[in-house]
Design a protein around this motif. Structure first.
Motif, mmCIF file in Angstrom:
data_model
loop_
_atom_site.group_PDB
_atom_site.id
_atom_site.type_symbol
_atom_site.label_atom_id
_atom_site.label_comp_id
_atom_site.label_asym_id
_atom_site.label_seq_id
_atom_site.Cartn_x
_atom_site.Cartn_y
_atom_site.Cartn_z
ATOM 1 N N ARG A 26 0.825 -1.223 0.000
ATOM 2 C CA ARG A 26 0.000 0.000 0.000
ATOM 3 C C ARG A 26 0.852 1.264 0.000
ATOM 4 N NH1 ARG A 26 -3.381 -3.204 3.297
ATOM 5 N NH2 ARG A 26 -2.418 -2.406 5.212
ATOM 6 N N LEU A 27 2.135 1.132 0.338
ATOM 7 C CA LEU A 27 3.018 2.298 0.294
ATOM 8 C C LEU A 27 3.255 2.710 -1.156
ATOM 9 C CD1 LEU A 27 5.752 1.235 2.900
ATOM 10 C CD2 LEU A 27 3.963 2.957 3.232
ATOM 11 N N SER A 28 3.505 3.996 -1.349
ATOM 12 C CA SER A 28 3.838 4.471 -2.688
ATOM 13 C C SER A 28 5.247 3.977 -3.057
ATOM 14 C CB SER A 28 3.815 5.998 -2.724
ATOM 15 O OG SER A 28 4.900 6.528 -1.975
ATOM 16 N N PRO A 29 5.545 3.888 -4.364
ATOM 17 C CA PRO A 29 6.891 3.460 -4.770
ATOM 18 C C PRO A 29 8.000 4.315 -4.157
ATOM 19 C CG PRO A 29 5.418 3.418 -6.655
ATOM 20 C CD PRO A 29 4.654 4.053 -5.523
ATOM 21 N N ASN A 30 7.767 5.636 -4.070
ATOM 22 C CA ASN A 30 8.788 6.508 -3.481
ATOM 23 C C ASN A 30 9.029 6.185 -2.008
ATOM 24 O OD1 ASN A 30 9.611 7.987 -5.680
ATOM 25 N ND2 ASN A 30 8.193 9.672 -5.326
ATOM 26 N N HIS A 31 7.959 5.895 -1.270
ATOM 27 C CA HIS A 31 8.133 5.585 0.144
ATOM 28 C C HIS A 31 8.797 4.220 0.335
ATOM 29 C CE1 HIS A 31 5.104 8.854 0.688
ATOM 30 N NE2 HIS A 31 5.914 9.127 1.707
ATOM 31 N N ARG A 32 8.499 3.275 -0.540
ATOM 32 C CA ARG A 32 9.206 1.997 -0.462
ATOM 33 C C ARG A 32 10.692 2.202 -0.753
ATOM 34 N NH1 ARG A 32 4.512 -0.240 -3.100
ATOM 35 N NH2 ARG A 32 5.588 -0.321 -5.099
ATOM 36 N N GLY A 33 10.980 3.024 -1.766
ATOM 37 C CA GLY A 33 12.377 3.317 -2.078
ATOM 38 C C GLY A 33 13.090 4.003 -0.926
ATOM 39 N N ALA A 34 12.376 4.927 -0.247
ATOM 40 C CA ALA A 34 12.977 5.623 0.890
ATOM 41 C C ALA A 34 13.307 4.655 2.018
ATOM 42 C CB ALA A 34 12.037 6.724 1.383
ATOM 43 N N LEU A 35 12.407 3.704 2.282
ATOM 44 C CA LEU A 35 12.669 2.724 3.348
ATOM 45 C C LEU A 35 13.839 1.817 2.989
ATOM 46 C CD1 LEU A 35 9.021 1.748 4.390
ATOM 47 C CD2 LEU A 35 10.670 3.132 5.681
ATOM 48 N N TRP A 36 13.946 1.431 1.724
ATOM 49 C CA TRP A 36 15.102 0.649 1.301
ATOM 50 C C TRP A 36 16.385 1.448 1.482
ATOM 51 C CZ3 TRP A 36 15.122 -4.229 1.229
ATOM 52 C CH2 TRP A 36 14.082 -4.993 0.722
ATOM 53 N N MET A 37 16.348 2.742 1.159
ATOM 54 C CA MET A 37 17.541 3.577 1.296
ATOM 55 C C MET A 37 17.925 3.749 2.765
ATOM 56 S SD MET A 37 19.999 5.206 -0.066
ATOM 57 C CE MET A 37 19.639 5.585 -1.783
ATOM 58 N N ILE A 38 16.938 3.915 3.638
ATOM 59 C CA ILE A 38 17.222 4.030 5.071
ATOM 60 C C ILE A 38 17.876 2.742 5.580
ATOM 61 C CG2 ILE A 38 16.153 4.196 7.348
ATOM 62 C CD1 ILE A 38 14.057 6.065 6.039
ATOM 63 N N ALA A 39 17.339 1.598 5.145
ATOM 64 C CA ALA A 39 17.924 0.316 5.553
ATOM 65 C C ALA A 39 19.349 0.179 5.019
ATOM 66 C CB ALA A 39 17.056 -0.835 5.056
ATOM 67 N N ALA A 40 19.574 0.612 3.776
ATOM 68 C CA ALA A 40 20.920 0.542 3.205
ATOM 69 C C ALA A 40 21.887 1.458 3.959
ATOM 70 C CB ALA A 40 20.880 0.926 1.723
ATOM 71 N N SER A 41 21.418 2.653 4.318
ATOM 72 C CA SER A 41 22.265 3.584 5.071
ATOM 73 C C SER A 41 22.675 2.986 6.409
ATOM 74 C CB SER A 41 21.521 4.906 5.293
ATOM 75 O OG SER A 41 21.230 5.536 4.064
ATOM 76 N N LEU A 42 21.720 2.346 7.076
ATOM 77 C CA LEU A 42 22.039 1.686 8.345
ATOM 78 C C LEU A 42 23.032 0.550 8.110
ATOM 79 C CD1 LEU A 42 21.559 1.310 11.366
ATOM 80 C CD2 LEU A 42 19.594 -0.130 10.806
ATOM 81 N N GLY A 43 22.812 -0.229 7.047
ATOM 82 C CA GLY A 43 23.710 -1.341 6.757
ATOM 83 C C GLY A 43 25.126 -0.882 6.485
ATOM 84 N N PHE A 44 25.285 0.159 5.657
ATOM 85 C CA PHE A 44 26.619 0.660 5.348
ATOM 86 C C PHE A 44 27.298 1.250 6.586
ATOM 87 C CE2 PHE A 44 25.292 0.923 0.760
ATOM 88 C CZ PHE A 44 26.282 0.089 0.290
ATOM 89 N N THR A 45 26.537 1.935 7.417
ATOM 90 C CA THR A 45 27.125 2.540 8.611
ATOM 91 C C THR A 45 27.571 1.475 9.602
ATOM 92 O OG1 THR A 45 25.623 4.420 8.305
ATOM 93 C CG2 THR A 45 26.776 4.277 10.398
#
Length: 337
Positions: A26-45
């Protein structure tokens, strides 16, 4: 009775999974992309923090050599890529551009080694802030390697960004740390790898790129790692596996982020790495960024953010003018070794 309870638990788990999946869709594509990016940022950090722990050592245990950590990272990453390579078959290694692949893989491997050394020497937040100079280096290399035309606004943003680097590093001052130059060398290597992707045709697969990078990294680090090998403890073996897994997983999440949402919406969430690095550095390494680090980081992030937004705006303008949109491939978006 037990079987009924098992089915009941399975039904609960299945219902919960269905609700989570429904909420996600139900999330918009942009919000799904944002959550993936937040998870990636946490992973890289977290990955950078694990590397720092391995290289610098902690709780009385000595650190491992940078080449040893880089070799293990490449080895475990290749183990994760291998199933995809076997599925693709020998054809995945065939390419008409071995020179570009080789140079890209070498620059990525060198960037990884330099980055591992720098993160072991610098405060985590400072290292992460310097990593945000990547769009600035990409701008320079786009002109030198690709012959792209860059207008004065992006040149100005690039110049301001490098002023931020000078503010943070303060060359000539007593607090100057040469490891910051090594960190910038790492970022330059990543930027060169990104630019070289643009020199490859659209048909080159992500599996091919990852395989060449892993093989080159193994080749570059194998001998130095052998000569400096120090038997890791059980905990260090676990952390070495984590470095390989987190690196590949974070890269995969970056790909999903740019596939799901618009780059102009998704990219700014990558700057959460700076906040996460500050929190992790303070909590686990007792690091507190100084005033000059904060000022320089703000200038760098501001310049990088403007550059990214400007590039996105120009891309949208080309689309509106009738130009073909760029292909949405796994290789789109920033890339880290």
């Amino acid at each position: 009775m037990t079987e009924g309870k098992g089915h009941g638990r399975g039904g609960l788990y299945g219902a919960a999974a269905a609700r989570i999946s429904g909420a996600w869709l139900r999330l918009s594509p942009n919000h799904r992309g944002a959550l993936w990016m937040i998870a990636a940022s946490l992973g890289f950090t977290v990955n950078s923090a694990v590397v720092k722990t391995l290289v610098a050592g902690h709780a009385g245990s000595g650190g491992l050599d940078v080449f040893q950590v880089a070799f293990a990272r490449a080895l475990f990453s290749f183990a994760l890529v291998l199933p995809f390579l076997l599925r693709a078959g020998p054809g995945a290694l065939r390419t008409r551009h071995p020179g570009i692949h080789g140079l890209r893989a070498f620059s990525g491997a060198a960037a990884m080694i330099c980055g591992f050394y720098a993160v072991g020497q610098l405060p985590l937040a400072e290292f992460m802030a310097l990593s945000f100079t990547q769009p600035l280096f990409v701008t320079l290399l786009a002109v030198l390697v690709l012959g792209e035309a860059v207008r004065w606004r992006r040149w100005l943003a690039t110049a301001v960004g490098f002023i931020g680097v000078l503010i943070m590093m303060r060359p000539g001052a007593a607090a100057f740390d040469p490891a910051a130059l090594v960190a910038l060398t790492s970022v330059f290597g990543i930027a060169l790898a990104v630019i070289l992707v643009k020199r490859l045709p659209a048909g080159e697969s992500h599996t091919t790129m990852l395989t060449y990078f892993c093989l080159m990294s193994l080749g570059v680090t194998a001998l130095p790692a052998f000569l400096t090998w120090r038997p890791p403890s059980l905990e260090q073996w676990g952390l070495l596996v984590a470095v390989g897994a987190l690196g590949v997983a974070s890269q995969a999440m970056i790909i999903r982020a740019y596939r799901a949402g618009e780059a102009s919406f998704v990219a700014p969430f990558d700057y959460l790495k700076l906040l996460l690095a500050g929190l992790i550095g303070f909590y686990f390494f007792s690091e507190l960024p100084g005033l000059w680090t904060l000022v320089g980081a703000a200038v760098i992030v501001g310049a990088a953010f403007y550059t990214a937004r400007r590039e996105a705006a120009q891309t949208q303008a080309r689309w509106a003018a009738g130009g073909a949109p760029p292909p949405r491939q796994p290789e789109d978006g920033p890339r880290r070794p």
